[in-house]
Design a protein around this motif. Structure first.
Motif, PDB file in Angstrom:
ATOM      1  N   PHE A   5      70.172  99.790 -21.112  1.00 41.35           N
ATOM      2  CA  PHE A   5      69.719  99.714 -19.725  1.00 41.35           C
ATOM      3  C   PHE A   5      69.084 101.021 -19.281  1.00 41.35           C
ATOM      4  N   ALA A   6      69.581 102.148 -19.776  1.00 38.76           N
ATOM      5  CA  ALA A   6      68.957 103.434 -19.448  1.00 38.76           C
ATOM      6  C   ALA A   6      67.546 103.491 -20.012  1.00 38.76           C
ATOM      7  N   THR A   7      67.382 103.010 -21.247  1.00 35.40           N
ATOM      8  CA  THR A   7      66.062 102.989 -21.867  1.00 35.40           C
ATOM      9  C   THR A   7      65.121 102.058 -21.121  1.00 35.40           C
ATOM     10  N   LEU A   8      65.624 100.874 -20.735  1.00 33.02           N
ATOM     11  CA  LEU A   8      64.807  99.934 -19.986  1.00 33.02           C
ATOM     12  C   LEU A   8      64.393 100.521 -18.643  1.00 33.02           C
ATOM     13  N   GLY A   9      65.294 101.262 -18.013  1.00 30.81           N
ATOM     14  CA  GLY A   9      64.954 101.904 -16.750  1.00 30.81           C
ATOM     15  C   GLY A   9      63.829 102.899 -16.916  1.00 30.81           C
ATOM     16  N   LEU A  10      63.863 103.661 -18.016  1.00 31.93           N
ATOM     17  CA  LEU A  10      62.799 104.624 -18.279  1.00 31.93           C
ATOM     18  C   LEU A  10      61.481 103.917 -18.526  1.00 31.93           C
ATOM     19  N   VAL A  11      61.540 102.806 -19.271  1.00 33.71           N
ATOM     20  CA  VAL A  11      60.318 102.044 -19.530  1.00 33.71           C
ATOM     21  C   VAL A  11      59.756 101.486 -18.234  1.00 33.71           C
ATOM     22  N   TRP A  12      60.643 100.985 -17.370  1.00 33.92           N
ATOM     23  CA  TRP A  12      60.176 100.446 -16.093  1.00 33.92           C
ATOM     24  C   TRP A  12      59.487 101.523 -15.272  1.00 33.92           C
ATOM     25  N   VAL A 564      75.103  93.010 -31.707  1.00 32.20           N
ATOM     26  CA  VAL A 564      75.023  94.472 -31.657  1.00 32.20           C
ATOM     27  C   VAL A 564      73.709  94.934 -32.295  1.00 32.20           C
ATOM     28  N   ALA A 565      73.328  94.293 -33.391  1.00 29.68           N
ATOM     29  CA  ALA A 565      72.050  94.631 -34.033  1.00 29.68           C
ATOM     30  C   ALA A 565      70.882  94.327 -33.102  1.00 29.68           C
ATOM     31  N   GLY A 566      70.978  93.227 -32.354  1.00 28.66           N
ATOM     32  CA  GLY A 566      69.923  92.894 -31.403  1.00 28.66           C
ATOM     33  C   GLY A 566      69.784  93.947 -30.322  1.00 28.66           C
ATOM     34  N   ALA A 567      70.921  94.433 -29.797  1.00 26.62           N
ATOM     35  CA  ALA A 567      70.873  95.499 -28.793  1.00 26.62           C
ATOM     36  C   ALA A 567      70.255  96.757 -29.382  1.00 26.62           C
ATOM     37  N   GLY A 568      70.633  97.065 -30.629  1.00 29.45           N
ATOM     38  CA  GLY A 568      70.053  98.237 -31.293  1.00 29.45           C
ATOM     39  C   GLY A 568      68.561  98.093 -31.496  1.00 29.45           C
ATOM     40  N   ALA A 569      68.117  96.885 -31.858  1.00 26.42           N
ATOM     41  CA  ALA A 569      66.687  96.648 -32.056  1.00 26.42           C
ATOM     42  C   ALA A 569      65.921  96.800 -30.743  1.00 26.42           C
ATOM     43  N   LEU A 570      66.508  96.300 -29.650  1.00 24.19           N
ATOM     44  CA  LEU A 570      65.868  96.453 -28.337  1.00 24.19           C
ATOM     45  C   LEU A 570      65.764  97.921 -27.943  1.00 24.19           C
ATOM     46  N   ILE A 571      66.850  98.661 -28.145  1.00 25.76           N
ATOM     47  CA  ILE A 571      66.829 100.088 -27.823  1.00 25.76           C
ATOM     48  C   ILE A 571      65.745 100.789 -28.626  1.00 25.76           C
TER      49      ILE A 571
END
Length: 657
Positions: A5-12, A564-571
């Motif tokens: 979510f922190a990464t997504l916030g930065l992307v936003w 967990v792998a999916g979350a890692g891939a998204l990050i």
């Protein structure tokens, strides 16, 4: 998941700063030397005073924001009153910014040239603002709600398209054809035409393509012959690729003044933002519009056409600012201001025409900066208006009980009408939701535009469902239907973007906490699997489960590992996007997006199926209450992960965005 979510916030934040193209009106720089409640006198708008004021403001703001360089131009009464460069155009060499020679990227200020070109053809009878755009195209825009898209919709950002980002800005484009960019994917129309302001780079590019088809000239050649040359804008161009004579004069672009210079940004959708121009050249363009199409002995628009551009207001969130034919409204202190903001990844600009005062202001900076370059241009135009065109505050008041009730009604989560809806950019609409909150002092905060310090601005209600920044100009308003607030926006963006109340199933207020909680449960399950296996091994014990129960146990834990792998891939993917050239890399590697979505599908939907199978096996077998409780928790947790993946457009398997 917190990292995600922190990464997504930065992307936003990056996504918004790159393509919002608004005109932020930050807190006023009005002098505080006058007694409280007394309006300071207007300063004389002349070269000496303006230069002294800018020399006090610009260097300090460049230093505060770690911005390498900027250009500022002021025109008045048909003349260039002041043009000045600040800082450096090349940090490595220390080359200063020269307003006559240094090229800047005005970003979406470029659209004003596209709209001017459209209006030239309108006055010649070759285009109609209200005809179906399909009548001018060699491909078809699908209908929605029985309504076609018109050039008027494009100029007022009401075509109803979702955002189109892929290959929009690319330092190394594989294909620079405007037509091919438009035809490769038509963004989904998510609103009926004419109903919802939702800024559209795609529709601006489409308009430029129509100019090219109807005129029989490539878009950049048309603008060069019919706008740039007549205005003596000899150091400006829309061309892709950019001519060497222009590139040789260009300022470098920076993330901030401490970072290395970035590659030259090419806007493949050229009419939407590919202009390169000097400050002096932009002065000529401002003068032409301030004089109803006339510059020197040249008339690029008939007076009545220019006036139509400047005075045809679309206002879908009254009484907030609207938009003219392609020109955003940014009125301040009772003075009409029209123009446009513009952002690439590294250049941030604003053009403001005090249309009834025959005054124009243009600013462009060559760095995103650490404090956000948008706040600088907002503070500049706000301070300029307060210094030279001050006006008393005539706001009304709303009684405390009504204000409290309206604050309660407006509080909540809102999704931007400008964004992705049919692809993974829908994720930004979830994590980037606007949260309107009520403050203890009875004000509300609408954190679309924070203070330069990063703190949210407090707004006090001045009329029913209209609030104003308690320390500045910005107004925030709400649309009420059926006794409920359904839409909000602010003066800054009301003409080009609104925010609709998030439906319950997409409301980040519960969806994100629930998703985080679910992920924690799944993560503990994934981590616990090898830990428990090692414990059993150390004691020489075997798994006490057999048959269906053992299969379910292993399947749900495999699902947890996949989640967990999916979350890692998204990050990983979003971390790449936040880096230099990240969107460009993703656009050139479709497989990466598809792979991430496949892993997310397996981890969320596949994990949910496994969790439900496990729950059935536990409930129908001889299991402890702890096992039953954990199996139920796992099912709910995977349901939340699948819900989040669906809401975020991660299950669409499209490479268009």
């Amino acid at each position: 998941m917190r990292r995600l979510f922190a990464t997504l916030g930065l992307v936003w934040a990056l996504f918004a700063s790159t393509i919002v193209d608004a005109n932020p009106q930050a807190p006023s720089l009005q002098s505080t030397s006058a007694p409280a409640g007394q309006l300071p006198a207007a300063h004389p708008l002349n070269t000496a005073d303006a230069e002294a004021w800018l020399d006090g403001f610009m260097p300090a703001e460049l230093a505060r924001g770690e911005i390498a360089g900027a250009v500022v131009v002021v025109v008045k009464d048909g003349q260039v009153m002041l043009e000045k460069g600040y800082g450096t155009s090349d940090v490595a060499t220390g080359a200063p910014v020269d307003p006559k020679r240094t090229g800047f990227r005005p970003g979406s200020v470029s659209k004003l040239f596209t709209w001017t070109a459209v209006m030239q053809l309108v006055e010649q009878g070759k285009l109609s603002l209200d005809a179906d755009v399909n009548s001018y195209l060699d491909f078809k825009i699908p209908p929605r709600g029985g309504k076609p898209i018109t050039l008027r919709n494009c100029m007022t950002h009401t075509p109803g398209f979702e955002e189109a980002v892929k290959d929009l800005i690319d330092a190394h484009p594989r294909d620079t054809s405007l037509g091919n960019w438009l035809k490769r994917w038509t963004p989904t129309r998510v609103f009926d035409a004419g109903t919802t302001p939702a800024y559209s780079n795609y529709c601006a590019a489409l308009s430029g393509y129509i100019v090219a088809r109807v005129s029989g000239e490539p878009f950049d050649a048309y603008v060069d012959q019919h706008i740039l040359k007549p205005l003596d804008m000899n150091n400006s161009s829309f061309a892709v690729p950019m001519p060497k004579r222009i590139l040789d004069t260009m300022s470098k672009g920076y993330q901030d003044a401490t970072k290395r210079a970035q590659p030259f940004e090419i806007v493949v959708a050229s009419p939407a933002g590919n202009l390169a121009a000097t400050g002096e050249d932009m002065a000529h363009f401002m003068i032409a519009h301030l004089q109803n199409g006339k510059y020197g002995n040249t008339q690029i628009l008939k007076p009545e056409t220019a006036q139509m551009m400047h005075n045809t207001t679309t206002r879908l969130m009254p009484p907030l600012n609207g938009i003219e034919l392609g020109m955003m409204v940014s009125d301040l202190n009772g003075h009409r201001i029209i123009g446009h903001g513009g952002d690439t990844a590294f250049f941030h600009s604003g053009l403001y025409l005090f249309i009834n005062d025959n005054v124009g202001l243009f600013v462009s900076v060559n760095s995103a900066g650490v404090k956000g370059a948008g706040s600088l241009r907002g503070m500049l135009v706000s301070g300029f208006a307060d210094r030279y065109f001050p006006a008393p505050n005539t706001d009304g008041k709303v009684d405390a009980a009504t204000a409290a009730e309206h604050a309660r009604m407006v509080s909540g989560s809102y999704i931007s009408a400008r964004g992705g809806f049919s692809n993974f950019l829908a994720l930004m609409g979830v994590v980037g939701q606007l949260k309107v909150v009520t403050n203890p002092d009875g004000t509300v905060s609408f954190p679309l535009i924070p203070k330069p310090s990063g703190e949210p601005i407090h707004y006090r209600e001045i009329a029913p469902f209209v609030w104003r920044d308690i320390a500045g100009h910005e107004r925030f308003g709400a649309m009420v239907k059926g006794g409920k607030v359904v839409r909000v926006s602010s003066d800054t963006v009301a003409g080009i973007a609104v925010y609709d109340r998030a439906p319950w199933y997409l409301d980040a207020a519960w969806l994100i906490p629930a998703t985080v909680t679910g992920f924690v449960v799944v993560l503990l399950t994934a981590l616990g699997w090898p830990v428990l296996a090692l414990v059993r091994r150390s004691y020489g014990a075997r798994l006490a489960l057999v048959g269906k129960r053992a299969r379910a146990y292993r399947l749900v834990r495999l699902g947890a590992v996949a989640a967990v792998a999916g979350a890692g891939a998204l990050i990983g993917m979003f971390s790449i996007i936040t880096g230099d050239g990240g969107f460009e890399w993703l656009g050139n590697n479709n497989w990466a997006l598809l792979l991430v979505e496949l892993i997310v599908l397996i981890g969320s939907v596949g994990g949910l199926v496994a969790a439900l199978y496990n729950l059935f096996a536990v409930l129908t077998g001889k299991s402890s209450w702890i096992a039953k409780l954990w199996a139920a928790a796992l099912s709910v947790s995977f349901l939340m992960l699948a819900w989040f993946a669906w809401a975020g457009g991660l299950l669409t398997f499209t490479t268009n965005y």
